[in-house]
Enzyme design. Structure first.
Site, PDB file in Angstrom:
ATOM      1  N   GLU A 209       0.788  -1.226   0.000  1.00  0.00           N
ATOM      2  CA  GLU A 209       0.000   0.000   0.000  1.00  0.00           C
ATOM      3  C   GLU A 209       0.823   1.280   0.000  1.00  0.00           C
ATOM      4  O   GLU A 209       0.285   2.347  -0.304  1.00  0.00           O
ATOM      5  CB  GLU A 209      -0.976  -0.005   1.179  1.00  0.00           C
ATOM      6  CG  GLU A 209      -1.922  -1.185   1.126  1.00  0.00           C
ATOM      7  CD  GLU A 209      -3.202  -0.964   1.905  1.00  0.00           C
ATOM      8  OE1 GLU A 209      -3.410   0.161   2.380  1.00  0.00           O
ATOM      9  OE2 GLU A 209      -3.990  -1.923   2.023  1.00  0.00           O
ATOM     10  N   TYR A 210       2.098   1.224   0.333  1.00  0.00           N
ATOM     11  CA  TYR A 210       2.873   2.471   0.359  1.00  0.00           C
ATOM     12  C   TYR A 210       4.335   2.219  -0.026  1.00  0.00           C
ATOM     13  O   TYR A 210       5.246   2.530   0.732  1.00  0.00           O
ATOM     14  CB  TYR A 210       2.783   3.155   1.728  1.00  0.00           C
ATOM     15  CG  TYR A 210       2.693   2.212   2.920  1.00  0.00           C
ATOM     16  CD1 TYR A 210       3.846   1.757   3.566  1.00  0.00           C
ATOM     17  CD2 TYR A 210       1.462   1.785   3.401  1.00  0.00           C
ATOM     18  CE1 TYR A 210       3.770   0.914   4.663  1.00  0.00           C
ATOM     19  CE2 TYR A 210       1.379   0.926   4.495  1.00  0.00           C
ATOM     20  CZ  TYR A 210       2.531   0.498   5.121  1.00  0.00           C
ATOM     21  OH  TYR A 210       2.453  -0.341   6.205  1.00  0.00           O
TER      22      TYR A 210
ATOM     23  N   THR B 170      -9.822   3.210  -3.917  1.00  0.00           N
ATOM     24  CA  THR B 170     -10.480   4.516  -3.953  1.00  0.00           C
ATOM     25  C   THR B 170     -11.522   4.630  -2.847  1.00  0.00           C
ATOM     26  O   THR B 170     -12.710   4.854  -3.093  1.00  0.00           O
ATOM     27  CB  THR B 170     -11.097   4.752  -5.337  1.00  0.00           C
ATOM     28  OG1 THR B 170     -11.855   3.587  -5.723  1.00  0.00           O
ATOM     29  CG2 THR B 170     -10.018   4.993  -6.374  1.00  0.00           C
ATOM     30  N   TYR B 171     -11.068   4.479  -1.623  1.00  0.00           N
ATOM     31  CA  TYR B 171     -11.882   4.640  -0.426  1.00  0.00           C
ATOM     32  C   TYR B 171     -10.941   4.992   0.714  1.00  0.00           C
ATOM     33  O   TYR B 171      -9.709   5.003   0.540  1.00  0.00           O
ATOM     34  CB  TYR B 171     -12.701   3.378  -0.116  1.00  0.00           C
ATOM     35  CG  TYR B 171     -12.002   2.064  -0.406  1.00  0.00           C
ATOM     36  CD1 TYR B 171     -10.977   1.594   0.410  1.00  0.00           C
ATOM     37  CD2 TYR B 171     -12.367   1.291  -1.500  1.00  0.00           C
ATOM     38  CE1 TYR B 171     -10.338   0.395   0.160  1.00  0.00           C
ATOM     39  CE2 TYR B 171     -11.722   0.086  -1.771  1.00  0.00           C
ATOM     40  CZ  TYR B 171     -10.715  -0.354  -0.937  1.00  0.00           C
ATOM     41  OH  TYR B 171     -10.068  -1.548  -1.191  1.00  0.00           O
TER      42      TYR B 171
ATOM     43  N   TRP C  12     -14.252  -3.794  -1.001  1.00  0.00           N
ATOM     44  CA  TRP C  12     -13.821  -4.276   0.307  1.00  0.00           C
ATOM     45  C   TRP C  12     -15.025  -4.147   1.252  1.00  0.00           C
ATOM     46  O   TRP C  12     -15.513  -3.045   1.448  1.00  0.00           O
ATOM     47  CB  TRP C  12     -12.660  -3.447   0.853  1.00  0.00           C
ATOM     48  CG  TRP C  12     -12.238  -3.940   2.205  1.00  0.00           C
ATOM     49  CD1 TRP C  12     -12.765  -3.610   3.428  1.00  0.00           C
ATOM     50  CD2 TRP C  12     -11.213  -4.901   2.465  1.00  0.00           C
ATOM     51  NE1 TRP C  12     -12.155  -4.309   4.418  1.00  0.00           N
ATOM     52  CE2 TRP C  12     -11.193  -5.109   3.869  1.00  0.00           C
ATOM     53  CE3 TRP C  12     -10.339  -5.613   1.656  1.00  0.00           C
ATOM     54  CZ2 TRP C  12     -10.304  -5.991   4.472  1.00  0.00           C
ATOM     55  CZ3 TRP C  12      -9.453  -6.483   2.266  1.00  0.00           C
ATOM     56  CH2 TRP C  12      -9.443  -6.664   3.666  1.00  0.00           C
TER      57      TRP C  12
END
Length: 613
Positions: free
Chosen positions: A387-388, A454-455, A593
């Protein structure tokens, strides 16, 4: 789940206070101090320092007697020190010189007021040569700039789709320099950019829209509007047609307190509407793919009544049990379904840094685990949920911009073309944000598709607000951070060369909420996170639809005010709009999700399936 704009509470580290802007007249110290008190200043501190990296925060204070409309902070960092992420600001860099301008929503600072921004970096150094709005950071410098830029000229359209308009204009002149352009759709600000082009998205097909542009300089002076331009969007279809993939995450821990099992995917009717299931999560430890929860994954005994096919698990030595065996049974009942094993996630993304040091060894460990003979028939590929990469999240990664591409290349080489290789990635579309930190464009050749998360753009980790939808499709007037919306992520990834056909739109089957809220519309203050069943500030859609029904929509998603609580979440209606966007953009489909957040009858997944066709 991803938190593109998450904030972290960190211990106070080394600090440096920097006073900035306005020229000070010659005179005795008392006069100088008085002049500084009437200036715009900023205090910049290291809020955390762990030797190899740091986080910092700058608070700009308007000490003048009138409102400040826009600000720009610049400083140098020494060789070996760099900034890789920032929030509540727009960041650019040239060599070792970093520039931070307001994010639009925090451009105006009332007399005596403040605005803050934060950043994360690597290396042992710290700030030097700081200026703000053209003045030195010690409170001396250039005279205050009171001259507004000239109006931008020749505003024109360079292209349209059914949901977007691309705009360009001639640069505006200014005595010091233009720092930003504000694009207006009618009277509402639609975008803020630093260049002379912009794309306004989230529009309706075959509809006329009028645009103007205004220039801003570092002192906050705003120009007159450009020529007004009216553009009509194209008929429906855009860059489509889009794909029909519907991918849902199954969370292994759902079998515990939530009581959600693979059988529920079948009995809810969701299995027939899904094309793929992402099983979350495998862990990443010591540079290798490892099991996340052996009991839930392959050891839990399922009685006949709990089982997909009505047959109890076997206690025979070597027999497969747990969710893996239930997924095997689900695939047998629904042969169209593909299952992908996802590794990482927000909590376990910290392990990828070591994996990136030897991508081939990592890929080999993942292949051996996914293709273990005990469950090789269950899985159709691997999903990497890093994620990063080369940025900060729960931890900070310094593996470099090429690390993600190298990792995906190694996985494709080992898994070959007969297996799916996919990646769930950040949706941080801000300038200089997480999408800019890694080579997603270069890695696209190795993946079957990306799942931009996109949340979780906004939530009650900012305990006092402002309230904002956690999954806005587009920007809106008053959005807390420009670039924190779905369309910004999609367009940024496409600009980096990622084909639309390799992108899916993410949907959250849950809401995020605050308490202590009095304002119904977005943008209100709060006192903390609203209560949730499993965690404060978050709740499943199946609970919220009855407990706190939607009271409005903004930026393509829904929000709700009930008592002193404020929640944002997607409904079947807003999901329908988002699926139209996915089709118009020519995306591969959509994902969500996660499965246990939907109603027993699968309201949300039905809206996704129907919307994509």
């Amino acid at each position: 789940m991803s938190r593109p704009g998450g904030r972290r509470a960190l211990a106070l580290g080394g600090a440096l206070t920097i006073a900035m802007t306005a020229t000070l007249p010659a005179g005795p110290p008392a006069a100088a101090n008085q002049a500084r008190a009437a200036a715009v200043t900023a205090s910049c501190t290291k809020t955390s320092d762990w030797g190899t990296g740091f986080e910092g925060k700058c608070t700009v204070t308007n000490g003048t007697g009138s409102a400040l409309n826009g600000w720009k902070v610049e400083f140098d960092l020494p060789a070996g020190t760099s900034i890789g992420s920032s929030w509540d600001t727009t960041r650019s860099v040239s060599g070792n010189r970093y520039t931070f301008t307001d994010a639009g929503w925090n451009a105006t600072i009332a007399a005596g007021g403040t605005a803050s921004f934060g950043f994360g970096g690597t290396g042992p150094g710290w700030i030097s040569g700081c200026t703000v709005n053209g003045g030195a950071c010690d409170g001396t410098g250039a005279p205050a700039d009171t001259e507004a830029p000239g109006a931008p000229a020749n505003l024109r359209s360079t292209g349209t789709t059914s949901s977007s308009v691309a705009l360009a204009w001639n640069a505006a002149a200014d005595n010091v320099g233009v720092t930003a352009y504000d694009v207006y759709q009618g009277t509402a600000k639609a975008a803020t950019v630093t260049g002379t082009t912009a794309t306004v998205s989230g529009l309706s097909a075959k509809t006329a829209y009028t645009f103007t542009v205004k220039a801003r300089d570092a002192a906050g002076n705003v120009s007159a509007a450009s020529n007004a331009l009216t553009v009509t969007t194209a008929e429906g279809g855009g860059t489509g047609p889009g794909g029909g993939k519907v991918i849902g995450y199954f969370a292994q821990w759902g079998v515990y307190q939530r009581g959600y099992h693979v059988k529920n995917i079948d009995t809810s009717g969701s299995a027939a509407k899904l094309t793929h299931i992402n099983y979350a999560f495998g862990n990443v430890q010591n540079g290798q793919c490892t099991i996340g929860d052996s009991y839930a994954d392959y050891d839990r005994f399922y009685q006949a009544g709990e089982s997909v096919d009505g047959q109890a698990d076997s206690w025979d030595a070597g027999a497969l049990r747990g969710s893996f065996n239930q997924l095997r049974k689900l695939k047998k009942k629904h042969p169209h379904l593909k299952v992908i094993w996802s590794f990482g996630g927000w909590t376990w993304s910290g392990g990828f840094g070591q994996a990136a040091a030897n991508p081939a060894a990592f890929a080999e460990s993942c292949y051996k685990l996914v293709e273990d003979p005990r469950w090789a028939d269950v899985f159709d590929g691997i999903d990497i949920d890093w994620e990063y990469p080369n940025a900060c999240g729960l931890t900070c990664d310094t593996s470099g911009p090429a690390a993600f591409r190298n990792l995906m290349s190694a996985l494709r080489s080992r898994f070959g073309t007969g297996n799916l290789v996919t990646a769930a990635i950040t949706a941080d579309g801000t300038a200089g944000g997480k999408i800019d930190a890694a080579d997603y464009g270069g890695a696209a050749q190795y993946v079957d598709w990306y799942l931009p998360m996109t949340y979780d753009f906004f939530g009650a980790w900012d305990a006092d607000g402002p309230t904002a939808p956690h999954s806005p499709l587009t920007s809106y007037d008053g959005i807390p951070t420009q670039g924190f919306h779905s369309d910004a992520a999609i367009q940024k990834l496409r600009s980096k060369g990622v084909p639309a056909s390799k992108l899916l739109l993410g949907i959250g089957f849950y809401g995020r909420g605050w308490r202590g809220v009095t304002q119904s519309a977005p943008g209100g203050s709060a006192t903390g996170a609203a209560p949730g069943t499993y965690e404060a500030g978050i709740e499943d859609y199946k609970v919220l639809k009855g407990r706190c029904p939607s009271t409005g929509t903004v930026a393509g998603t829904a929000y709700a005010k009930c008592g002193d609580q404020w929640w944002s979440y997607d409904t079947p209606a807003t999901i329908g709009g988002k699926m139209t966007y996915a089709k118009n953009q020519g995306l591969a489909g959509s994902f969500f999700w996660e499965l246990s957040g939907d109603t027993t009858g699968g309201e949300l997944i039905t809206a996704m399936r129907n919307g994509l066709g």
